[in-house]
Design an enzyme around this catalytic site. Structure first.
Site, PDB file in Angstrom:
ATOM      1  N   LYS A  14      37.835  48.099  41.351  1.00  0.00           N
ATOM      2  CA  LYS A  14      38.920  47.795  42.290  1.00  0.00           C
ATOM      3  C   LYS A  14      39.966  48.909  42.335  1.00  0.00           C
ATOM      4  CE  LYS A  14      39.935  43.872  40.329  1.00  0.00           C
ATOM      5  NZ  LYS A  14      38.938  43.786  39.249  1.00  0.00           N
ATOM      6  N   ARG A  89      44.451  35.483  41.883  1.00  0.00           N
ATOM      7  CA  ARG A  89      43.383  35.189  40.924  1.00  0.00           C
ATOM      8  C   ARG A  89      43.091  33.693  40.819  1.00  0.00           C
ATOM      9  NH1 ARG A  89      42.864  39.374  36.145  1.00  0.00           N
ATOM     10  NH2 ARG A  89      43.490  41.241  37.253  1.00  0.00           N
ATOM     11  N   ARG A 128      35.480  53.023  30.460  1.00  0.00           N
ATOM     12  CA  ARG A 128      36.887  53.145  30.850  1.00  0.00           C
ATOM     13  C   ARG A 128      37.789  53.183  29.621  1.00  0.00           C
ATOM     14  NH1 ARG A 128      39.363  48.925  35.114  1.00  0.00           N
ATOM     15  NH2 ARG A 128      39.670  47.594  33.301  1.00  0.00           N
ATOM     16  N   ARG A 134      42.613  52.476  27.364  1.00  0.00           N
ATOM     17  CA  ARG A 134      43.053  51.086  27.538  1.00  0.00           C
ATOM     18  C   ARG A 134      42.405  50.223  26.463  1.00  0.00           C
ATOM     19  NH1 ARG A 134      42.816  48.965  33.625  1.00  0.00           N
ATOM     20  NH2 ARG A 134      42.841  47.024  32.453  1.00  0.00           N
ATOM     21  N   ARG A 146      37.677  38.074  29.341  1.00  0.00           N
ATOM     22  CA  ARG A 146      38.174  38.410  30.687  1.00  0.00           C
ATOM     23  C   ARG A 146      37.123  38.061  31.747  1.00  0.00           C
ATOM     24  NH1 ARG A 146      39.757  44.397  30.390  1.00  0.00           N
ATOM     25  NH2 ARG A 146      40.302  44.106  32.579  1.00  0.00           N
TER      26      ARG A 146
END
Length: 190
Positions: A14, A89, A128, A134, A146
């Site tokens: 995204k 969400r 990532r 992160r 998640r």
């Protein structure tokens, strides 16, 4: 005004794709994740609150998220439209967003959903974490939580936009350019 919800599970791309859509269509990016991370880095009260939920892989409560988004929306001067990345969400958030946008004389034009298999999501999030640092992407348990939260709480938002005939699913597998072209084609048909 062109208002787009970019939808998909964690790791679907995204953030990457929203940058390209913003550049091509001149939209203002509203990413709840970016806004939360900026507040966390700045150690604001909102940031501390958001971090306590995010560290567990949970969603930040609606009222906090919606107020923050409304504030960011109103800061924009003469926008061509917005891309909502990571929001709504939940169905409650989708309804609150519709009500807010209606009060501003606009609405969501389309929800573009990036469809990516779960195993691919795990691989992307691991990569990532290595590249961006992160920490929420480095822990396999947090990643799975998640994904589970997305399936249980976020995926039902698809139905909300399907009922409004505003939902388009995009194949999220392939090169970044291939996925971008699929998104551009869908937007250009609106």
């Amino acid at each position: 005004m062109l208002n787009i919800v970019l939808f998909g599970p964690p790791g679907a791309g995204k953030g990457t794709q929203s940058e390209r859509i913003i550049e091509k269509y001149g939209l203002k990016h509203l990413s709840t994740g970016d806004i939360f991370r900026a507040n966390i880095k700045g150690e604001t009260e909102l940031g501390k609150l958001a971090k306590s939920y995010m560290d567990k892989g949970q969603l930040v409560p609606d009222e906090v998220t919606i107020k923050m988004l409304q504030s960011e929306f109103k800061k924009a001067e003469n926008p061509k439209g917005f891309i909502f990345d990571g929001f709504p969400r939940t169905n409650a958030q989708a309804e609150a967003l519709d009500n807010f946008l209606s009060s501003e004389g606009t609405s969501i034009k389309v929800m573009l959903a990036l469809d990516v298999a779960e195993e691919e999501l795990r691989e992307r999030l691991k990569k990532r974490a290595e590249v961006s640092g992160r920490v929420d992407d480095a822990n396999p348990e947090v990643i799975q939580n998640r994904i589970n939260v997305y399936k249980a709480e976020t995926l039902p938002v698809k139905e909300y936009y399907l009922k409004q005939d505003k939902f388009i699913e995009i194949d999220g597998i392939g090169t970044v350019d291939e996925i971008t072209n699929r998104l551009f084609t869908a937007i250009d048909k609106l």
